[in-house]
Design a protein around this motif. Structure first.
Motif: not given
Length: 250
Positions: A46, A59, A69, A88, A90, A105
């Motif tokens: 992440l 995560a 996470t 953010l 991932f 996100v």
């Protein structure tokens, strides 16, 4: 219900998000996980991207659009404010210059009563967990999650396996494959799993019927080669996370 306890009252713990200077653990405990077999494509980084830095945590994908996470990974340790969601990313299954998929996100779910604490004590880490809804599905098999109905399977002899993208090896996950639960205090697990910065939010697996399942989330490091994990009892009621609230920020 687990009934063995340790006394760590008042001990400050060290958060493991990857933006402060690195504090390395005993890397001899870690083995590199260089495989694309399940559940490893579901474990990822992440990343928090800003104009002056790139921070990272670990995560785990537990649904096509859901990751698990540590809550403190979603906050700026310098300001105490939550990171903007559009910063953010991932990245699942990071393997050197390869990955299993990337998503931004949409929204975040925290445990009831959660508040960010910059220098937590042991008792403060019990809510250091978050479930994150991704903007799009990632097409890998999600990691399985421990069922609360199997609680009796976890004892002090249960073998734990703690994984993460540690700052000493940012582009391959590493694993402490042979640690255990040392005790329970203030609702969190005290484990013998070695860890270091970057591993916050990483999965703590146990083996159930020859399948690794996520039973805890790495939160922080204690002295004397101990680490803190938030057990499934603190976050299982936040699942599933199938849609963002209509008022959630994008």
């Amino acid at each position: 219900m687990l009934r063995f306890f340790l006394v760590f009252a008042g001990i400050a713990v060290t958060a493991l998000s990857g933006n402060p200077k690195t504090a390395f653990a005993d890397t001899n405990r870690f083995q590199v996980v260089d495989t694309d077999r399940a559940p490893w494509p579901a474990v990822g980084r992440l990343n928090v991207v800003g104009y002056d830095r790139i921070a990272m945590c670990t995560a785990t994908l537990i649904g096509p659009q859901t990751i698990l996470t540590a809550a403190h990974c979603l906050f700026d340790g310098r300001t105490g404010k939550a990171h903007r969601l559009d910063k953010l990313r991932f990245v699942a299954g990071v393997r050197r210059d390869q990955n299993s998929g990337v998503s931004s996100v949409d929204c975040v779910r925290y445990p009831k009563g959660h508040t960010y604490i910059g220098t937590p004590k042991l008792k403060d880490t019990k809510l250091d967990v978050a479930v994150v809804r991704l903007s799009r599905p990632i097409e890998v098999t999600p990691a399985a999650v421990f069922s609360p109905s199997n609680t009796k399977q976890i004892t002090r002899e249960t073998r734990l396996q703690a994984a993460g993208y540690r700052r000493s090896r940012k582009f391959l996950p590493t694993l402490d494959a042979n640690c255990r639960l040392d005790g329970v205090k203030d609702g969190v697990w005290v484990t013998t799993c070695a860890t270091e910065k970057g591993a916050s939010g990483g999965p703590v697996f146990i083996n159930v019927d020859n399948q690794l399942v996520v039973a805890g989330v790495l939160s922080a490091k204690l002295k004397q080669s101990r680490s803190i994990a938030v057990p499934f009892t603190k976050w299982s009621d936040m699942l599933p996370f199938d849609a963002c609230p209509s008022s959630a920020a994008k």
